[in-house]
Design a protein around this motif. Structure first.
Motif, PDB file in Angstrom:
ATOM      1  N   GLY A   5       0.828  -1.194   0.000  1.00  0.00           N
ATOM      2  CA  GLY A   5       0.000   0.000   0.000  1.00  0.00           C
ATOM      3  C   GLY A   5       0.864   1.246   0.000  1.00  0.00           C
ATOM      4  O   GLY A   5       2.021   1.222  -0.383  1.00  0.00           O
ATOM      5  N   THR A   6       0.304   2.365   0.441  1.00  0.00           N
ATOM      6  CA  THR A   6       1.016   3.635   0.441  1.00  0.00           C
ATOM      7  C   THR A   6       2.162   3.589   1.451  1.00  0.00           C
ATOM      8  O   THR A   6       1.986   3.150   2.582  1.00  0.00           O
ATOM      9  N   GLN A  29      -0.216  -4.571  -7.402  1.00  0.00           N
ATOM     10  CA  GLN A  29      -0.640  -3.181  -7.451  1.00  0.00           C
ATOM     11  C   GLN A  29      -1.539  -2.850  -6.264  1.00  0.00           C
ATOM     12  O   GLN A  29      -2.508  -3.545  -5.991  1.00  0.00           O
ATOM     13  N   GLU A  30      -1.191  -1.779  -5.569  1.00  0.00           N
ATOM     14  CA  GLU A  30      -1.999  -1.323  -4.451  1.00  0.00           C
ATOM     15  C   GLU A  30      -2.916  -0.179  -4.897  1.00  0.00           C
ATOM     16  O   GLU A  30      -2.713   0.425  -5.954  1.00  0.00           O
ATOM     17  N   ALA A  31      -3.940   0.098  -4.120  1.00  0.00           N
ATOM     18  CA  ALA A  31      -4.821   1.221  -4.411  1.00  0.00           C
ATOM     19  C   ALA A  31      -4.031   2.524  -4.340  1.00  0.00           C
ATOM     20  O   ALA A  31      -3.170   2.701  -3.472  1.00  0.00           O
ATOM     21  N   LEU A  32      -4.314   3.430  -5.259  1.00  0.00           N
ATOM     22  CA  LEU A  32      -3.594   4.693  -5.315  1.00  0.00           C
ATOM     23  C   LEU A  32      -4.390   5.770  -4.579  1.00  0.00           C
ATOM     24  O   LEU A  32      -5.575   5.973  -4.850  1.00  0.00           O
ATOM     25  N   ASP A  50      -5.689   9.516  -3.656  1.00  0.00           N
ATOM     26  CA  ASP A  50      -5.945  10.695  -4.482  1.00  0.00           C
ATOM     27  C   ASP A  50      -4.830  11.714  -4.298  1.00  0.00           C
ATOM     28  O   ASP A  50      -4.196  11.797  -3.240  1.00  0.00           O
ATOM     29  N   TYR A  89       3.635   9.181  -7.243  1.00  0.00           N
ATOM     30  CA  TYR A  89       3.488   7.822  -7.773  1.00  0.00           C
ATOM     31  C   TYR A  89       4.797   7.427  -8.450  1.00  0.00           C
ATOM     32  O   TYR A  89       5.321   8.159  -9.288  1.00  0.00           O
ATOM     33  N   THR A 122       4.351  -2.242 -11.743  1.00  0.00           N
ATOM     34  CA  THR A 122       3.493  -1.765 -10.660  1.00  0.00           C
ATOM     35  C   THR A 122       3.658  -0.270 -10.494  1.00  0.00           C
ATOM     36  O   THR A 122       4.609   0.343 -11.009  1.00  0.00           O
ATOM     37  N   HIS A 137      -3.114  12.036 -10.539  1.00  0.00           N
ATOM     38  CA  HIS A 137      -3.966  10.872 -10.322  1.00  0.00           C
ATOM     39  C   HIS A 137      -4.710  10.548 -11.611  1.00  0.00           C
ATOM     40  O   HIS A 137      -5.260  11.436 -12.256  1.00  0.00           O
ATOM     41  N   ASP A 162      -7.077   6.329 -17.218  1.00  0.00           N
ATOM     42  CA  ASP A 162      -6.890   4.969 -16.709  1.00  0.00           C
ATOM     43  C   ASP A 162      -7.718   3.929 -17.452  1.00  0.00           C
ATOM     44  O   ASP A 162      -7.675   2.745 -17.108  1.00  0.00           O
TER      45      ASP A 162
END
Length: 544
Positions: free
Chosen positions: A36-37, A72-75, A77, A147, A174, A208, A303
């Motif tokens: 994750g982040t 891949q983790e959630a990005l 905002d 990112y 990723t 984003h 995206d």
């Protein structure tokens, strides 16, 4: 785990010793994945035990890279401008062969990128290439979100921040989200190739991604009615640093620029002409490409608009038109992208046939007992079939049948069963209700593809294919196919339906000879537009 993993584990010790010495004996990185982040702690502690045996440290390091998480983790905002810079990147290039790791070269670079074939780079075979890039991210505000996109093929790769391995693994592709506090943070990217060609890129972005529908809505608020859309597409970069420079032309109209690739690249937009650039829309199947453009120009990272191959260019152009609200005025596709000056001379819409494969007309029936035939000779009766085009279309193939009462042997062959090709005259007439003005024609030899027996006749199937038979604008047309050697052969063009019983068809007309001024319907029961027509299949490419 591939065989290459073992090779890395057993032969990377020398490389790691070099790295450790260059870092002053410090640790080469942690072994955990943040997942994750990633938000760094205030204490920059190594995850390796300083008292461990050095060789054990290195084995743990390689194991961590080979087995790390690359999912891949959630990005999160990103809102507002992110105030940071990427600086002081140094690249080190190694040759790893027969258990020996050798430092070949080291240099400062502007970005993390490597792609070459065989031994075209520093004479290092692709499968023996090891690359390490180290640099800094400085954050000037209280916090910045960045990112990091990492893409590699046939390899092991990993990305570290402040000595912690965040993501890595085999063929890792990723995007790593970073939330960084004010200050200087160190990063390292490692790439170990397992193939004769290399491919590795790491990009840093602070935009984003959004959906095409959201981009379209936002674009509608800033675009003007005199906007033009320029689109550039390709699979990958074919430059030394992964940067593709796109130079905009002088333009009285506002420009919307759409950039699409499969692998991420770095787009550098030059606008020395001072054209008004409304927005840049960028997409890559493997995320993310970077865009270097004048500040103030909106950049939309999409995206849900993936790269397509040149064979599907028409669908891509239609998607872009739907997204922007304007037709594409300029389009250029190259599999291997290089620097490009947007100009009429390299506009694929003018220099290539770009469109969708379509069936223009399909009356085709190969054999049926109730099919009636009608003559169509160069100096005798002439038949024509109606078709229409909604868009400009290139006719690329035709297939039809004809019954022959006379075999036409090849006089140059002793085998009388070998037939010479038949010489056909194919003509295109304009016209709505009946054929009108002759606008184009070709005369060509066509071989019989197959032969069948039907009602004591020999039915032949003819196929004619070419990159371009006819190039026609949108409109209504009639096509005539005649056998030129009417004195030597009885050629019949089979019709789709029996004329006498009143069945309607796709549109058929005839005249007594090509010299006659009067065309008539092939049926006394119907107008020519709905009368039975020639047994004919036409394919083409409907231009975008």
């Amino acid at each position: 785990m591939s065989a290459r993993t073992t090779k890395i584990k057993t032969s990377l010790i020398t490389l790691l010793l070099i790295i450790l010495q260059a870092c002053g004996g410090g640790s080469s990185g942690g072994t955990g994945s943040a997942g994750g982040t990633y938000t760094p702690s205030n204490n920059n502690q190594s995850t390796n035990d300083a008292n461990q045996n050095e060789q054990d440290n290195q084995a743990a390091f390689v194991n961590a890279l080979a087995e790390a998480n690359c999912e891949q983790e959630a990005l999160p905002d990103i809102t507002g401008e992110q105030n940071y810079i990427i600086r002081n990147i140094t690249a080190s290039y190694y040759r790893e062969e027969d258990g020996v790791t050798e430092l070949v070269d080291s240099e400062p670079v502007a970005r993390i990128y490597n792609a070459y074939v065989r031994d075209d780079f520093l004479e290092i075979p692709g499968e023996d290439f090891l690359g390490i890039w180290e640099g800094e991210i400085e954050v000037f505000d209280e916090q910045a979100t960045v990112y990091v996109s990492m893409n590699s093929h046939y390899s092991f790769s990993g990305f570290y921040l402040d000595d912690t391995l965040l993501k890595g693994g085999e063929n890792c592709q990723t995007v790593i989200p970073l939330i960084l506090p004010r200050g200087v943070h160190t990063f390292k990217a490692e790439y170990y190739s397992e193939y004769f060609s290399t491919g590795f890129i790491v990009n840093f972005t602070d935009q984003h991604p959004i959906s095409s529908s959201d981009a379209s809505e936002q674009l509608g608020t800033i675009s003007t009615s005199n906007s033009k859309v320029f689109a550039v597409s390709g699979y990958e970069a074919d430059t030394n640093d992964g940067v593709i420079t796109v130079s905009l032309p002088e333009s009285a109209d506002d420009i919307i620029l759409v950039l699409s690739t499969y692998d991420p690249v770095v787009w550098q937009i030059e606008n020395t002409s001072g054209a008004t650039l409304t927005a840049v829309l960028v997409t890559s199947t493997n995320k993310f490409s970077e865009v270097d453009v004048d500040s103030g120009t909106p950049v939309f990272y999409l995206d849900d608009l993936d790269y397509v191959s040149s064979d599907e260019a028409a669908s891509e152009l239609e998607n872009i038109e739907q997204l922007t609200g304007f037709p594409v005025s300029y389009y250029n596709y190259e599999y291997n992208l290089v620097d490009l000056d947007i100009a009429p001379s390299n506009n694929s819409l003018d220099t290539e046939i770009i469109g969708r494969k379509v069936i223009v007309l399909n009356n085709y029936v190969l054999i049926a007992e109730d099919i009636q035939s009608a003559e169509s000779h160069e100096t005798d009766q002439q038949l024509a079939t109606y078709f229409s085009l909604n868009k400009s279309t290139v006719l690329t193939s035709m297939e039809w049948t004809g019954s022959l009462t006379v075999n036409y042997p090849d006089s140059s062959s002793s085998n009388s069963s070998i037939l010479r090709p038949h010489l056909f005259v194919i003509q295109i007439y304009s016209g709505t209700n009946l054929p009108g003005v002759l606008i184009d024609e070709i005369t060509t030899d066509v071989f019989s593809e197959e032969r069948y027996e039907l009602d004591n006749k020999v039915v032949n199937r003819f196929t004619l294919e070419a990159e371009q038979l006819f190039d026609l604008p949108a409109g209504e047309y009639w096509i005539s196919i005649q056998e030129e050697r009417s004195e030597n052969i009885g050629f019949y063009w089979i019709l789709d339906g029996v004329i006498d019983d009143g069945d309607s068809g796709a549109g058929g007309s005839f005249r007594s000879s090509p010299n006659s001024l009067f065309w008539a319907s092939t049926s006394s029961f119907h107008t020519a537009r709905s009368a039975p027509a020639g047994n004919l299949l036409i394919r083409g490419i409907e231009r975008y």
